[in-house]
Design an enzyme around this catalytic site. Structure first.
Site, PDB file in Angstrom:
ATOM      1  N   SER A 141     -11.961 -16.280   5.724  1.00  0.00           N
ATOM      2  CA  SER A 141     -11.808 -14.998   5.025  1.00  0.00           C
ATOM      3  C   SER A 141     -12.909 -14.020   5.435  1.00  0.00           C
ATOM      4  O   SER A 141     -12.680 -12.821   5.544  1.00  0.00           O
ATOM      5  CB  SER A 141     -11.873 -15.217   3.506  1.00  0.00           C
ATOM      6  OG  SER A 141     -10.894 -16.140   3.111  1.00  0.00           O
ATOM      7  N   ARG A 282      26.673 -29.362  -8.739  1.00  0.00           N
ATOM      8  CA  ARG A 282      26.053 -30.528  -9.386  1.00  0.00           C
ATOM      9  C   ARG A 282      26.424 -30.540 -10.873  1.00  0.00           C
ATOM     10  O   ARG A 282      26.142 -29.576 -11.599  1.00  0.00           O
ATOM     11  CB  ARG A 282      24.529 -30.441  -9.233  1.00  0.00           C
ATOM     12  CG  ARG A 282      23.755 -31.464 -10.032  1.00  0.00           C
ATOM     13  CD  ARG A 282      23.899 -32.843  -9.477  1.00  0.00           C
ATOM     14  NE  ARG A 282      23.046 -33.788 -10.172  1.00  0.00           N
ATOM     15  CZ  ARG A 282      23.108 -35.099  -9.985  1.00  0.00           C
ATOM     16  NH1 ARG A 282      23.993 -35.615  -9.136  1.00  0.00           N
ATOM     17  NH2 ARG A 282      22.305 -35.900 -10.639  1.00  0.00           N
ATOM     18  N   THR A 327      -3.253  -0.026   4.073  1.00  0.00           N
ATOM     19  CA  THR A 327      -4.001  -1.231   3.695  1.00  0.00           C
ATOM     20  C   THR A 327      -3.565  -1.784   2.333  1.00  0.00           C
ATOM     21  O   THR A 327      -3.261  -2.969   2.189  1.00  0.00           O
ATOM     22  CB  THR A 327      -5.509  -0.912   3.697  1.00  0.00           C
ATOM     23  OG1 THR A 327      -5.834  -0.448   5.011  1.00  0.00           O
ATOM     24  CG2 THR A 327      -6.338  -2.126   3.376  1.00  0.00           C
ATOM     25  N   GLY A 353      16.332 -31.230  -8.777  1.00  0.00           N
ATOM     26  CA  GLY A 353      15.840 -32.455  -9.419  1.00  0.00           C
ATOM     27  C   GLY A 353      15.336 -33.447  -8.375  1.00  0.00           C
ATOM     28  O   GLY A 353      14.732 -33.062  -7.376  1.00  0.00           O
ATOM     29  N   GLU A 377      -3.091 -15.126   7.454  1.00  0.00           N
ATOM     30  CA  GLU A 377      -3.104 -13.649   7.513  1.00  0.00           C
ATOM     31  C   GLU A 377      -3.865 -13.063   6.324  1.00  0.00           C
ATOM     32  O   GLU A 377      -3.525 -11.996   5.826  1.00  0.00           O
ATOM     33  CB  GLU A 377      -1.677 -13.087   7.546  1.00  0.00           C
ATOM     34  CG  GLU A 377      -0.903 -13.397   8.805  1.00  0.00           C
ATOM     35  CD  GLU A 377      -1.249 -12.479   9.970  1.00  0.00           C
ATOM     36  OE1 GLU A 377      -1.541 -11.300   9.735  1.00  0.00           O
ATOM     37  OE2 GLU A 377      -1.230 -12.969  11.110  1.00  0.00           O
TER      38      GLU A 377
HETATM   39  C1  LIG Z   1      -0.797 -22.721   9.853  1.00  0.00           C
HETATM   40  C2  LIG Z   1      -1.898 -21.747  10.070  1.00  0.00           C
HETATM   41  C3  LIG Z   1      -1.900 -20.966  11.231  1.00  0.00           C
HETATM   42  C4  LIG Z   1      -2.944 -20.059  11.466  1.00  0.00           C
HETATM   43  N1  LIG Z   1      -2.929 -19.318  12.620  1.00  0.00           N
HETATM   44  C5  LIG Z   1      -4.005 -18.532  12.905  1.00  0.00           C
HETATM   45  C6  LIG Z   1      -4.094 -17.837  14.166  1.00  0.00           C
HETATM   46  O1  LIG Z   1      -3.175 -17.895  15.004  1.00  0.00           O
HETATM   47  N2  LIG Z   1      -5.222 -17.130  14.442  1.00  0.00           N
HETATM   48  C7  LIG Z   1      -6.252 -17.028  13.557  1.00  0.00           C
HETATM   49  O2  LIG Z   1      -7.237 -16.371  13.863  1.00  0.00           O
HETATM   50  N3  LIG Z   1      -6.203 -17.673  12.352  1.00  0.00           N
HETATM   51  C8  LIG Z   1      -5.107 -18.418  12.005  1.00  0.00           C
HETATM   52  N4  LIG Z   1      -5.056 -19.080  10.787  1.00  0.00           N
HETATM   53  C9  LIG Z   1      -6.217 -19.016   9.900  1.00  0.00           C
HETATM   54  C10 LIG Z   1      -5.998 -18.261   8.602  1.00  0.00           C
HETATM   55  O3  LIG Z   1      -5.907 -16.888   8.838  1.00  0.00           O
HETATM   56  C11 LIG Z   1      -7.155 -18.661   7.673  1.00  0.00           C
HETATM   57  O4  LIG Z   1      -6.892 -19.986   7.265  1.00  0.00           O
HETATM   58  C12 LIG Z   1      -7.312 -17.756   6.470  1.00  0.00           C
HETATM   59  O5  LIG Z   1      -7.765 -16.490   6.872  1.00  0.00           O
HETATM   60  C13 LIG Z   1      -8.264 -18.317   5.420  1.00  0.00           C
HETATM   61  O6  LIG Z   1      -9.475 -18.741   5.968  1.00  0.00           O
HETATM   62  P1  LIG Z   1     -10.021 -20.230   5.614  1.00  0.00           P
HETATM   63  O7  LIG Z   1      -8.898 -21.156   5.854  1.00  0.00           O
HETATM   64  O8  LIG Z   1     -11.280 -20.440   6.364  1.00  0.00           O
HETATM   65  O9  LIG Z   1     -10.303 -20.203   4.069  1.00  0.00           O
HETATM   66  P2  LIG Z   1     -11.666 -19.743   3.346  1.00  0.00           P
HETATM   67  O10 LIG Z   1     -12.023 -18.374   3.768  1.00  0.00           O
HETATM   68  O11 LIG Z   1     -12.688 -20.809   3.469  1.00  0.00           O
HETATM   69  O12 LIG Z   1     -11.185 -19.688   1.831  1.00  0.00           O
HETATM   70  C14 LIG Z   1     -11.128 -20.831   0.977  1.00  0.00           C
HETATM   71  C15 LIG Z   1     -10.739 -20.355  -0.430  1.00  0.00           C
HETATM   72  O13 LIG Z   1     -11.739 -19.450  -0.940  1.00  0.00           O
HETATM   73  C16 LIG Z   1     -11.159 -18.225  -1.285  1.00  0.00           C
HETATM   74  N5  LIG Z   1     -12.101 -17.139  -1.016  1.00  0.00           N
HETATM   75  C17 LIG Z   1     -12.807 -16.904   0.114  1.00  0.00           C
HETATM   76  N6  LIG Z   1     -13.550 -15.797  -0.012  1.00  0.00           N
HETATM   77  C18 LIG Z   1     -13.304 -15.303  -1.251  1.00  0.00           C
HETATM   78  C19 LIG Z   1     -13.750 -14.162  -1.982  1.00  0.00           C
HETATM   79  N7  LIG Z   1     -14.606 -13.290  -1.453  1.00  0.00           N
HETATM   80  N8  LIG Z   1     -13.270 -13.975  -3.240  1.00  0.00           N
HETATM   81  C20 LIG Z   1     -12.392 -14.848  -3.781  1.00  0.00           C
HETATM   82  N9  LIG Z   1     -11.916 -15.941  -3.136  1.00  0.00           N
HETATM   83  C21 LIG Z   1     -12.367 -16.165  -1.886  1.00  0.00           C
HETATM   84  C22 LIG Z   1      -9.914 -18.122  -0.416  1.00  0.00           C
HETATM   85  O14 LIG Z   1      -8.967 -17.207  -0.955  1.00  0.00           O
HETATM   86  C23 LIG Z   1      -9.432 -19.559  -0.423  1.00  0.00           C
HETATM   87  O15 LIG Z   1      -8.696 -19.822  -1.587  1.00  0.00           O
HETATM   88  C24 LIG Z   1      -3.996 -19.945  10.520  1.00  0.00           C
HETATM   89  C25 LIG Z   1      -3.978 -20.717   9.356  1.00  0.00           C
HETATM   90  C26 LIG Z   1      -2.952 -21.592   9.125  1.00  0.00           C
HETATM   91  C27 LIG Z   1      -2.968 -22.415   7.858  1.00  0.00           C
END
Ligand SMILES: Cc1cc2nc3c(=O)[nH]c(=O)nc-3n(C[C@H](O)[C@H](O)[C@H](O)COP(=O)(O)OP(=O)(O)OC[C@H]3O[C@@H](n4cnc5c(N)ncnc54)[C@H](O)[C@@H]3O)c2cc1C
Length: 395
Positions: A141, A282, A327, A353, A377
């Site tokens: 994030s 069903r 945005t 179910g 995303e």
């Molecule tokens: C199947 C899949 C395909 C993907 N493909 C791509 C790709 O092609 N290219 C690419 O670059 N990325 C890709 N991603 C990555 C995706 O964009 C990230 O997983 C996403 O942005 C979240 O980052 P993270 O998983 O590190 O979660 P984290 O950022 O670690 O978040 C963990 C939790 O903390 C919460 N959190 C974090 N910061 C805050 C805040 N400030 N306030 C409140 N809550 C917060 C989040 O909402 C989440 O619930 C992919 C992910 C998946 C699952």
């Protein structure tokens, strides 16, 4: 039409959009659905379907006509396409996004030379995959804190770092890697770098696939780590202007968020339609379960939410097509549609179910697929932060 600050909405698609919707629906029904469950089980990309879609121009629909793409510039049309393809299978739809993942950043941020060199082959006869790598193990994030570095040495950029969760990571013919020249510059230090990995016969040294993830859902797509170890690309492979390169990428991410939201609507719609049909056939206690008010109300809530989600998606898409500031609308569409996909698919399993819990029906797959939408995303929590920031400003 904008009327005194308020928007007059027309819900009618153009004739061309209706035709595209119909064509995409037929492709989803005839080509995607028949292989979806097997691809999910085997965690495999259906390469035949990808090739066929490429031949029909589906995979390059959003790339500029000048370089051989479909020339679609309407986010609303992209949203219509996404809903239909994801209705077929969200994992396969993800794989069909292949060329666009890398092609769209090049189309938006690239120079004419870069487009000629890299977009033209993506739009050529051979079906190719692209990847866009922003996320890192320690920077999801919090994109600003990404730590993959780009250093200019002579006339080459040298990239070092690890990218996590990258769609088509390591199997793509070209990767767009986001890296920073200096972390203290925040977004100002980040730019995209074109790393060829097969396209035009060009292979950048020092890039390789790391861990391939075994996923909960969208298993017909490939997701892997990408490791950059002194990866070298020519100086001219950088995207966008110095200091402002990443800001251009942000508009692109807002638009792709809208298209992804449309995919969430498609998955929700698939699950709703299936549950609706099931509730008619069903029987329990001597009557179709669709006669029970508890089931009817679930179905009513599901269809209301799907419609509301689509309205938010189309509204955001319309704003994008009008070139307005999107945005907030993109984040509202993304957060709401993602929640709806998760809720509606879960309710579909409930309506079936025990049968819904088993792999004999596709609803459990749709429930697993839907879970990606509140995460990728930009997570739903981050979308809510963005929405409130747009409304409240900096307090
Ligand atoms: C199947 C899949 C395909 C993907 N493909 C791509 C790709 O092609 N290219 C690419 O670059 N990325 C890709 N991603 C990555 C995706 O964009 C990230 O997983 C996403 O942005 C979240 O980052 P993270 O998983 O590190 O979660 P984290 O950022 O670690 O978040 C963990 C939790 O903390 C919460 N959190 C974090 N910061 C805050 C805040 N400030 N306030 C409140 N809550 C917060 C989040 O909402 C989440 O619930 C992919 C992910 C998946 C699952």
């Amino acid at each position: 039409m904008v009327c005194g600050g308020w928007i007059m909405v027309e819900f009618k698609l153009t004739e061309e959009q209706r035709l595209i919707k119909k064509t995409m629906h037929e492709f989803a029904e005839n080509e995607i659905r028949p292989v979806a469950l097997e691809c999910d089980r085997e965690a495999e990309i259906p390469w035949d379907v990808v090739k066929k879609a490429h031949g029909l121009g589906i995979t390059t629909f959003d790339l500029p006509e000048e370089w051989g793409g479909g020339g679609n510039e309407s986010v609303l049309t992209s949203a219509v396409v996404a809903e239909e393809l994801a209705w077929g299978c969200a994992g396969i739809w993800t794989s069909l996004l292949g060329p666009a993942l890398a092609g769209v950043p090049i189309a938006i941020l690239g120079s004419d030379e870069q487009k000629e060199r890299y977009l033209a082959p993506f739009c050529g006869e051979k079906s190719m995959m692209g990847a866009m790598a922003l996320t890192e193990p320690e920077a999801g994030s919090d994109v600003r804190s990404l730590s993959t570095t780009a250093k200019l040495e002579g006339d080459e950029w040298v990239l070092n770092g690890t990218k996590a969760f990258i769609t088509n990571g390591g199997i793509a013919d070209l990767h767009v890697i986001f890296a920073t020249i200096d972390r203290s510059l925040g977004y100002g230090g980040i730019r995209g770098y074109i790393v060829p990995t097969g396209i035009n016969g060009e292979e950048a040294p020092g890039i390789e696939m790391g861990e391939v993830y075994d996923k909960l859902g969208i298993r017909a797509s490939h997701t892997a780590e990408v490791v950059l170890n002194d990866c070298r690309v020519p100086e001219e492979n950088v995207l966008g202007a110095e200091r402002t390169g990443f800001y251009g990428a942000m508009r692109m991410l807002d638009e792709s968020r809208i298209v992804v939201s449309a995919g969430a609507v498609g998955v929700a719609r698939a699950a709703f339609e299936y549950a609706l049909d099931y509730s008619k056939t069903r029987k329990q206690f001597g009557q179709p379960i669709g006669k029970f008010q508890a089931i009817r109300f679930k179905l009513a809530d599901m269809t209301m939410k799907i419609d509301a989600a689509r309205f938010l998606v189309w509204r955001a898409a319309w704003e994008a097509d009008m070139e307005h500031h999107i945005t907030k609308y993109a984040s509202m569409a993304k957060a709401y549609a993602a929640d709806v996909a998760a809720e509606v698919t879960t309710e579909a399993v409930q309506i079936l179910g025990g049968h819904g819990y088993m792999k004999e029906h596709p609803v459990e797959k749709w429930m697993r697929d839907a879970k990606v939408f509140p995460i990728w995303e930009g997570t739903s929590e981050i979308q809510r932060l963005v929405i409130s920031r747009e409304d409240l400003g900096a307090l």
